[in-house]
Motif scaffolding. Structure first.
Motif, PDB file in Angstrom:
ATOM      1  N   UNK A 228       0.810  -1.217   0.000  1.00  0.00           N
ATOM      2  CA  UNK A 228       0.000   0.000   0.000  1.00  0.00           C
ATOM      3  C   UNK A 228       0.848   1.273   0.000  1.00  0.00           C
ATOM      4  N   UNK A 229       2.079   1.193   0.455  1.00  0.00           N
ATOM      5  CA  UNK A 229       2.872   2.398   0.604  1.00  0.00           C
ATOM      6  C   UNK A 229       2.432   3.168   1.836  1.00  0.00           C
ATOM      7  N   UNK A 236      -8.079   5.242   5.504  1.00  0.00           N
ATOM      8  CA  UNK A 236      -8.003   3.897   4.953  1.00  0.00           C
ATOM      9  C   UNK A 236      -7.365   3.974   3.576  1.00  0.00           C
ATOM     10  N   UNK A 237      -6.540   3.017   3.211  1.00  0.00           N
ATOM     11  CA  UNK A 237      -5.980   3.033   1.854  1.00  0.00           C
ATOM     12  C   UNK A 237      -7.079   2.817   0.824  1.00  0.00           C
ATOM     13  N   UNK A 238      -6.915   3.398  -0.332  1.00  0.00           N
ATOM     14  CA  UNK A 238      -7.908   3.271  -1.392  1.00  0.00           C
ATOM     15  C   UNK A 238      -8.163   1.802  -1.712  1.00  0.00           C
ATOM     16  N   UNK A 339      -5.819  -4.506  16.075  1.00  0.00           N
ATOM     17  CA  UNK A 339      -6.745  -5.480  15.503  1.00  0.00           C
ATOM     18  C   UNK A 339      -6.476  -5.634  14.010  1.00  0.00           C
ATOM     19  N   UNK A 340      -6.337  -6.869  13.561  1.00  0.00           N
ATOM     20  CA  UNK A 340      -6.192  -7.156  12.140  1.00  0.00           C
ATOM     21  C   UNK A 340      -7.528  -6.867  11.460  1.00  0.00           C
ATOM     22  N   UNK A 341      -7.514  -6.071  10.397  1.00  0.00           N
ATOM     23  CA  UNK A 341      -8.770  -5.714   9.725  1.00  0.00           C
ATOM     24  C   UNK A 341      -8.851  -6.271   8.312  1.00  0.00           C
ATOM     25  N   UNK A 342      -7.903  -7.134   7.948  1.00  0.00           N
ATOM     26  CA  UNK A 342      -7.905  -7.717   6.612  1.00  0.00           C
ATOM     27  C   UNK A 342      -7.067  -6.898   5.653  1.00  0.00           C
ATOM     28  N   UNK A 343      -6.778  -7.475   4.487  1.00  0.00           N
ATOM     29  CA  UNK A 343      -5.972  -6.816   3.459  1.00  0.00           C
ATOM     30  C   UNK A 343      -4.585  -6.447   3.978  1.00  0.00           C
ATOM     31  N   UNK A 344      -4.078  -7.218   4.947  1.00  0.00           N
ATOM     32  CA  UNK A 344      -2.740  -6.975   5.452  1.00  0.00           C
ATOM     33  C   UNK A 344      -2.620  -5.714   6.282  1.00  0.00           C
ATOM     34  N   UNK A 345      -3.692  -5.329   6.976  1.00  0.00           N
ATOM     35  CA  UNK A 345      -3.705  -4.081   7.732  1.00  0.00           C
ATOM     36  C   UNK A 345      -4.076  -4.309   9.189  1.00  0.00           C
ATOM     37  N   UNK A 358      -4.451   3.185  10.768  1.00  0.00           N
ATOM     38  CA  UNK A 358      -4.239   1.883  10.141  1.00  0.00           C
ATOM     39  C   UNK A 358      -2.788   1.797   9.704  1.00  0.00           C
ATOM     40  N   UNK A 359      -2.176   0.635   9.932  1.00  0.00           N
ATOM     41  CA  UNK A 359      -0.778   0.416   9.565  1.00  0.00           C
ATOM     42  C   UNK A 359      -0.626  -0.940   8.893  1.00  0.00           C
ATOM     43  N   UNK A 360       0.377  -1.105   8.052  1.00  0.00           N
ATOM     44  CA  UNK A 360       0.610  -2.407   7.428  1.00  0.00           C
ATOM     45  C   UNK A 360       1.009  -3.455   8.470  1.00  0.00           C
ATOM     46  N   UNK A 361       0.512  -4.648   8.293  1.00  0.00           N
ATOM     47  CA  UNK A 361       0.881  -5.747   9.174  1.00  0.00           C
ATOM     48  C   UNK A 361       2.385  -5.992   9.121  1.00  0.00           C
ATOM     49  N   UNK A 362       3.002  -5.653   7.987  1.00  0.00           N
ATOM     50  CA  UNK A 362       4.449  -5.831   7.848  1.00  0.00           C
ATOM     51  C   UNK A 362       5.209  -5.063   8.911  1.00  0.00           C
TER      52      UNK A 362
END
Length: 375
Positions: A228-229, A236-238, A339-345, A358-362
């Motif tokens: 997502x960058x 929220x990311x697009x 909390x994991x919200x899906x889409x790697x976030x 919101x942050x990347x799970x990475x």
């Protein structure tokens, strides 16, 4: 705003159109949960089929022989859908907002730019000059009416966490608020078929000959969210959507949590009025989790020390939406939770001076001490 319900059943094909297979779009196949379908291309196939049907119209053909489920005259309606989507892209409105706009126009006018309606309602969205949407001439301009709808939507606090019906109703204030939901599957499918043909300004781009699948792109960036960058705080990311295959309870918790995006962190805050002026009503990391699940009818502990015992342990390579992930401190006494919200976030309330974001799970994985599945 228009107060009558347009035909809600499938419309018979015009006798002028050749008989071709109608694309049946169901909620299960046309939903935008790209994450849930990385190993199942059913959704992708449906989107491709729809894209093929509208291609002859969007490329300048006469659309003869094209038939799209529930659209009486695709030759008129598909270009109007493209205008609505192109306007949303140009305004940087997320995909979900574009779907809300399409579903609204489908219900209000069946995507026809009509010069009549209930009282003084006109145009794609049946907006009323008497209610400040513009002059009749302005409202009959699809770009103007689309912009006005998107502007109204973006002014609705927490619209991203609302259902399509709730978001549309917040803008339209229709006498029949439940009618918008019926159009959501088709709106999603059209959004996925048309938007890849537009550039960042909402204008048609040149075709490089390679098919682009939103579902496939979503799968490519799903894993840990790194694709997502940078994600601006409180946004929220697009393209993000609440995962449709998650349990209903989890979806409710996710919607509530996402609705608190951008609100200030408050250590010890209850998270019962995050958008209010009282600091103690705002969220810290664990109260955000507690209140999100409370909104879904599930009780969990108040602090990270207790929440790390709620539910059951889950491996990091098996995380699902709704799972709680813990960092800082120790495995038995973690000091932070998201909390994991899906889409790697992951959504969380980080610390004093920040907002719910919101942050990347990475970014989380190297620090995660424990993970728990509440539902």
């Amino acid at each position: 705003m228009k107060k009558m319900v347009l035909a809600a059943t499938a419309v018979a094909a015009s006798p002028l159109l050749l008989v071709v297979p109608v694309i049946a779009i169901s909620a299960g196949s046309a939903g935008a949960n790209v994450a849930a379908n990385c190993e199942d291309d059913t959704q992708d196939l449906d989107t491709r089929a729809l894209a093929a049907q509208v291609e002859s119209i969007l490329s300048g053909g006469d659309g003869e022989g094209v038939e799209v489920a529930r659209l009486r005259d695709p030759r008129e309606q598909i270009p109007n859908a493209r205008t609505i989507l192109a306007t949303g892209v140009a305004m940087n409105v997320p995909a979900r907002g574009q779907v809300v706009a399409l579903a609204t126009a489908m219900q209000e006018s069946t995507l026809r730019n009509i010069d009549y309606g209930d009282r003084d309602s006109v145009g794609l969205f049946q907006q009323r000059p008497s209610q400040g949407w513009g002059t009749v001439e302005q409202i009959m301009d699809p770009v103007h009416s689309s912009k006005k709808f998107y502007q109204g939507l973006l002014e609705v606090a927490g619209w991203e966490s609302l259902t399509v019906t709730q978001a549309a109703q917040a803008v339209q204030r229709s006498a029949y608020p439940d009618a918008y939901a019926q159009w959501e599957p088709l709106a999603r499918a059209l959004q996925q078929a048309i938007v890849p043909t537009l550039d960042a300004r909402g204008e048609g781009g040149e075709d490089d000959g390679e098919a682009r699948s939103p579902a496939a792109e979503g799968c490519a960036r799903e894993g840990d969210g790194s694709g997502y960058g940078p994600i601006p705080d409180g946004t929220l990311p697009a393209g993000y959507e609440i995962p449709e295959d998650a349990p209903a309870v989890v979806r409710s918790a996710l919607r509530w949590a996402v609705g608190q995006l951008g609100t200030p962190y408050q250590w010890g805050g209850s998270c019962t009025a995050a958008h209010g002026s009282d600091p103690l009503g705002r969220c810290d990391c664990s109260s955000l989790m507690q209140q999100a699940y409370k909104a879904a009818g599930v009780r969990i502990g108040r602090t990270t020390y207790v929440q790390v015992e709620d539910g059951r342990a889950v491996a990091l390579d098996a995380l699902k939406p709704g799972d709680l992930v813990f960092t800082r401190g120790t495995k038995d006494r973690p000091e932070h939770v998201g909390m994991v919200i899906g889409h790697g976030l992951v959504i969380n309330a980080p610390r004093t001076g920040t907002v719910v974001r919101v942050e990347p799970l990475a970014d989380w994985k190297p620090q995660i001490l424990a993970a728990r599945r509440v539902v």
